[in-house]
Design a protein around this motif. Sequence first.
Motif, PDB file in Angstrom:
ATOM      1  N   LEU A  32    -124.588 -49.942 -44.137  1.00 24.69           N
ATOM      2  CA  LEU A  32    -124.615 -48.430 -44.039  1.00 24.69           C
ATOM      3  C   LEU A  32    -123.291 -47.741 -44.136  1.00 24.69           C
ATOM      4  O   LEU A  32    -123.277 -46.801 -44.868  1.00 24.69           O
ATOM      5  CB  LEU A  32    -125.327 -48.062 -42.896  1.00 24.69           C
ATOM      6  CG  LEU A  32    -126.967 -48.260 -42.633  1.00 24.69           C
ATOM      7  CD1 LEU A  32    -127.437 -47.868 -41.611  1.00 24.69           C
ATOM      8  CD2 LEU A  32    -127.502 -47.317 -43.845  1.00 24.69           C
ATOM      9  N   ARG A  57    -120.558 -48.815 -45.755  1.00 24.71           N
ATOM     10  CA  ARG A  57    -120.381 -49.000 -47.288  1.00 24.71           C
ATOM     11  C   ARG A  57    -121.026 -47.921 -47.886  1.00 24.71           C
ATOM     12  O   ARG A  57    -120.257 -47.084 -48.950  1.00 24.71           O
ATOM     13  CB  ARG A  57    -120.628 -50.519 -48.162  1.00 24.71           C
ATOM     14  CG  ARG A  57    -119.607 -51.261 -47.671  1.00 24.71           C
ATOM     15  CD  ARG A  57    -120.103 -52.616 -48.508  1.00 24.71           C
ATOM     16  NE  ARG A  57    -119.904 -53.689 -47.593  1.00 24.71           N
ATOM     17  CZ  ARG A  57    -120.779 -54.861 -47.613  1.00 24.71           C
ATOM     18  NH1 ARG A  57    -122.017 -54.851 -48.244  1.00 24.71           N
ATOM     19  NH2 ARG A  57    -120.483 -55.758 -46.894  1.00 24.71           N
ATOM     20  N   PHE A  58    -122.307 -47.603 -47.791  1.00 20.24           N
ATOM     21  CA  PHE A  58    -122.889 -46.497 -48.390  1.00 20.24           C
ATOM     22  C   PHE A  58    -122.542 -45.020 -48.085  1.00 20.24           C
ATOM     23  O   PHE A  58    -122.518 -44.293 -49.147  1.00 20.24           O
ATOM     24  CB  PHE A  58    -124.474 -46.649 -47.841  1.00 20.24           C
ATOM     25  CG  PHE A  58    -125.409 -45.365 -48.456  1.00 20.24           C
ATOM     26  CD1 PHE A  58    -125.658 -45.152 -49.545  1.00 20.24           C
ATOM     27  CD2 PHE A  58    -125.858 -44.565 -47.377  1.00 20.24           C
ATOM     28  CE1 PHE A  58    -126.530 -44.160 -50.195  1.00 20.24           C
ATOM     29  CE2 PHE A  58    -126.364 -43.291 -47.881  1.00 20.24           C
ATOM     30  CZ  PHE A  58    -127.087 -43.175 -49.186  1.00 20.24           C
ATOM     31  N   HIS A  59    -122.152 -45.053 -46.702  1.00 15.72           N
ATOM     32  CA  HIS A  59    -121.409 -43.602 -46.388  1.00 15.72           C
ATOM     33  C   HIS A  59    -120.242 -43.513 -46.923  1.00 15.72           C
ATOM     34  O   HIS A  59    -119.621 -42.409 -47.324  1.00 15.72           O
ATOM     35  CB  HIS A  59    -121.424 -43.672 -44.701  1.00 15.72           C
ATOM     36  CG  HIS A  59    -123.051 -43.343 -44.212  1.00 15.72           C
ATOM     37  ND1 HIS A  59    -123.076 -43.900 -42.956  1.00 15.72           N
ATOM     38  CD2 HIS A  59    -123.978 -42.879 -44.746  1.00 15.72           C
ATOM     39  CE1 HIS A  59    -124.663 -43.725 -42.787  1.00 15.72           C
ATOM     40  NE2 HIS A  59    -125.148 -43.055 -43.883  1.00 15.72           N
ATOM     41  N   ALA A 109    -119.183 -44.675 -49.721  1.00 10.63           N
ATOM     42  CA  ALA A 109    -119.502 -44.282 -51.285  1.00 10.63           C
ATOM     43  C   ALA A 109    -119.841 -42.924 -51.349  1.00 10.63           C
ATOM     44  O   ALA A 109    -119.393 -42.047 -52.414  1.00 10.63           O
ATOM     45  CB  ALA A 109    -120.570 -45.297 -51.716  1.00 10.63           C
ATOM     46  N   VAL A 110    -120.796 -42.458 -50.597  1.00 14.25           N
ATOM     47  CA  VAL A 110    -121.178 -40.821 -50.670  1.00 14.25           C
ATOM     48  C   VAL A 110    -119.910 -40.093 -50.491  1.00 14.25           C
ATOM     49  O   VAL A 110    -119.595 -39.178 -51.145  1.00 14.25           O
ATOM     50  CB  VAL A 110    -122.193 -40.648 -49.648  1.00 14.25           C
ATOM     51  CG1 VAL A 110    -122.696 -39.205 -49.407  1.00 14.25           C
ATOM     52  CG2 VAL A 110    -123.667 -41.400 -50.185  1.00 14.25           C
ATOM     53  N   VAL A 150    -117.711 -39.868 -53.480  1.00 10.95           N
ATOM     54  CA  VAL A 150    -118.248 -39.021 -54.539  1.00 10.95           C
ATOM     55  C   VAL A 150    -118.007 -37.601 -54.067  1.00 10.95           C
ATOM     56  O   VAL A 150    -117.773 -36.627 -55.050  1.00 10.95           O
ATOM     57  CB  VAL A 150    -119.679 -39.430 -54.625  1.00 10.95           C
ATOM     58  CG1 VAL A 150    -120.307 -38.304 -55.672  1.00 10.95           C
ATOM     59  CG2 VAL A 150    -119.971 -40.840 -55.351  1.00 10.95           C
ATOM     60  N   THR A 151    -118.346 -37.321 -52.729  1.00  9.80           N
ATOM     61  CA  THR A 151    -117.972 -35.964 -52.262  1.00  9.80           C
ATOM     62  C   THR A 151    -116.644 -35.554 -52.580  1.00  9.80           C
ATOM     63  O   THR A 151    -116.277 -34.378 -53.054  1.00  9.80           O
ATOM     64  CB  THR A 151    -118.424 -35.646 -50.628  1.00  9.80           C
ATOM     65  OG1 THR A 151    -119.606 -36.249 -50.607  1.00  9.80           O
ATOM     66  CG2 THR A 151    -118.468 -34.470 -50.374  1.00  9.80           C
ATOM     67  N   LEU A 205    -114.706 -36.742 -54.817  1.00 11.70           N
ATOM     68  CA  LEU A 205    -114.371 -36.401 -56.504  1.00 11.70           C
ATOM     69  C   LEU A 205    -114.823 -35.017 -56.494  1.00 11.70           C
ATOM     70  O   LEU A 205    -114.136 -34.163 -57.346  1.00 11.70           O
ATOM     71  CB  LEU A 205    -115.136 -37.594 -57.274  1.00 11.70           C
ATOM     72  CG  LEU A 205    -114.640 -38.864 -56.995  1.00 11.70           C
ATOM     73  CD1 LEU A 205    -115.218 -39.953 -57.754  1.00 11.70           C
ATOM     74  CD2 LEU A 205    -113.361 -38.899 -57.611  1.00 11.70           C
ATOM     75  N   GLY A 206    -116.076 -34.646 -56.212  1.00  4.16           N
ATOM     76  CA  GLY A 206    -116.540 -33.255 -56.562  1.00  4.16           C
ATOM     77  C   GLY A 206    -115.690 -31.991 -56.069  1.00  4.16           C
ATOM     78  O   GLY A 206    -115.343 -31.284 -56.852  1.00  4.16           O
ATOM     79  N   SER A 207    -115.138 -32.351 -54.600  1.00  6.52           N
ATOM     80  CA  SER A 207    -114.482 -31.419 -54.290  1.00  6.52           C
ATOM     81  C   SER A 207    -113.087 -31.187 -54.904  1.00  6.52           C
ATOM     82  O   SER A 207    -112.626 -30.186 -55.103  1.00  6.52           O
ATOM     83  CB  SER A 207    -114.401 -31.458 -52.822  1.00  6.52           C
ATOM     84  OG  SER A 207    -114.134 -32.705 -52.496  1.00  6.52           O
TER      85      SER A 207
END
Lengths: 286, 402
Positions: free
Chosen positions: A154, A156-158, A160-161, A164-165, A167-169
Amino acid sequence: MNRVRASAFAAAFLIALAVPVATTAPADPPGILISRQLAEREHLHAGDLVSLALDATGSGARHFRIDGTYEPTPDPLRFTARRLEARMHLPDLIAMTADPADPAAAESLTAINVRLKDPQNAVRFSDAVTARVPGIVVRLTSRARDGSDPFVVLERFHVAVAVVTVLGSTAFLLALMVMRAEERRETIGIIRLIGISQRSILIEVLVEGLLIATAGAVFGILLAIATQGAVNQFFQWRYDTALVFVRVTRSIALQSIAVSVPLGILAGLVGSWTLLRRDVLALVGR
Amino acid sequence: MTAWGLAWRTIARSPARSVLAVVGVTVIGALLFDMLLLSRGLLVSFRDLLEAQDFDIRVVAAEGSMVHRPPIANATSLAEAIARLPQVRRVTLLRTESAQAIVPGGDHLRIALVGTTSAAAGSVWTMTSGASLPTVTAAGAPPPLVISTRLASELQLEPGSELQLRLFRPGTASALPLVAARVIGVAQFTFEAADEYTVATTMEGFAAAAGTRDSTVAEMVLVSSQKGAGAAAAAAIARLRPDVRALSNEQVMEQFNENAFSYFRQISTVLSSMTLAFAFLLIATLLTMSVNQRLGEVAALRALGFPRRRIAANLLWESVLLVGVGGVAALPVGGLLALALDRILRQMPGVPERLHFFVFEPRTVVLHAVLLSVTGALAAVYPIWLATSLPIAATLRREILS
C-alpha cells in the motif's frame, strides 16, 4: 501453560449470541468485557446480565455479567470488520468451548502473546521456540520483511500516486511560471538595460523562487495537518474504528519540503531562463 | 471569426504555456481516470473470476463467511442431497489447508492443499498437462495430485513425479507424518495468489494427508444450477440443512464489496475528489492569469462591439481546448499508469494472480469525460466573470498609460 491460564485475559472473538438475560441467571455470574461496538448495537451497559453461546441456536448458552466496555485495539488488517467482541477470563472461555470428549481441549490455546525482557532477542527466541515445539507458528510483532506485509505494498501504491501528482503539478507550475515570466518581460528588459547582470537577475529569481516554494510547502503541510483530522474522522466514522488513517509526521513533512522546494525553484529558473537568453532589445519591444 | 477560432489562436500564440498546461491536465486526468478504474476494478474483476468458474452457488457453514469457513459436517451427504435437486446441474466439495510439499531428497515449499472432487476440473482449475483428478481412487494407491504450473516450475515436477505432503494442523502441537503422493496433472488455478502454490487432491487424498479416514468433511460446496434456476436452487439448498448458508455469486460479491474491497473504493473516491479539486484550481488559475494578461485586448474587443457572450464563449472554448486535449491524452496515459499501479497492488499477499485492481469499462470513459467537462466549465466561471464585467473605458485608459 498454567501460568498463562492463570494470568491471561482471553481475547475471545466468539461467533456468539449476546442476549440480555431476564431470568434464571446464576446469582453471581462471571464478568466479561464487551466491545464498544457490541454495546452500542445491542444497547448493553455495565451490570447487564447476558448469555453467550457458540452458535445461533443458543445451545449450551452460559450467563455472564458485563463489567465494562472497551475500545478494541485498532487492527489495520481487520479495520473493515465489525468488531462485535467480548473478552472473558480464559477458564470461562475454555469451559464454553472445550470439547468434553477431547482431553487435550482444555489445554489448547489459539495464541500466546509474549513480551521479552530484551526485544533484541526476538529472532533468537522465535527460532528456539520453533525448533522445540513442532506444529506451532511463531510470529514477531515487528513488520515482516518477507513480502507478506500488505502495508508495504500500500505504501508503494501511495508513493506512486504521489509521484504522478507531483509530475502533474510540476507541469502546471511550469506553465504558471512561464506566464509569470512573460508578465515581467519588460521589467527584466529595463533592469538589464540599466546594467544589472544576468547573474544577478538569476540570483534574484532563485531567491524569489526559494521563498515562494518554501512558503508553498509550509502552507501545504499546514493544510495537511489541518485536514488530517477530517480525513481520519471520515474513515473512523465509516469503519467504526479508532484506527488512525492519516498522520502528518515530521519525516513526511521533511520529504514534502525536500521535493517541493527544489521543484519550485527549478520551475522559476526555467520560466525566467526563457527571458534571460533573449536579446535585451527584444525584451523591451525594440 | 468564431469564438472557437479566437480561442485556438489565443492558445497557439503561447505554445510553451499551452503545451505545459495540456501536459498538466493530461497527468491529472490520467490519475483521475485510474481512480475511477480503481473504484470498480476489484468488483468487476472478481465477478469475472466467479462467473468464469461456472459455479453460481456457494454453500458454507451458517456461522461462517466466504473468508472464515468452519467445516461442514457430513458434507458428502449434503452434496449428494444437493445433486439430487432438479435445479442443480453439478456439485463439488472443497476443503483447504496449509501443507508442506517435499520432493523426496530435494526442495520443499509451503503450499495450499485443496481437497475436492473431479467436478472441479475446468472451473477451479484449467489443465495444462497430464490428467485431472479421478472420480475413484484405487485402494492403497498414493493420493493423486494436480499441481499448479508455478509449483511445477519451482520444484521441476511433471505428471508422474512423486511428492510428499505434510499437512499443518492448526491448534495442535504435533506434526503429522509425511504422506507420499503422485503428481498426475499440472493446471492453472483460478484463485491462486502470486505468493502461493496450490495443489489439489481428492477428498480421500486430503483425508489421508490429514491422518484420518473421514473424507466427509468439507468447508464449502460449489453448486452449478440449471440455467435460470439459481434463486430456486439456493432456496432449496437452504431448506435441506439449517446449519448451512447458500450464497449466490451476487451475495458473495456483496460480502467482499462491503468488507475486503471497500478500502480501495473509499480511497479512490477521496483521490478522485482531490484530483478534481486540484484540476479545478489549476485550470482556474491558468485561465485567470491568461485573462489578466489580456485585459486590454478584451476591453478593445468589447469596445469594437464584441458582445459579452462572445467573450465568454471564447474563454469557455479555451478551457474546453485545454481540458479536452488533455482529457483525451489522459486516457492512454492513464491506461499505462493503471498497468503500473495494478502491478504494484497485485504484489499484496494472498491476492489471486488473476484478480485486477484496475479494470477498463466503457462507462469509466464516459464518467471521466463528464467529470473533466464539468470541472473545466466550473474553472472557467471566474475568468469569464472577470473578462465580461471589466469597465471598458477605464481598462483601455490604464492599458494605454502603462
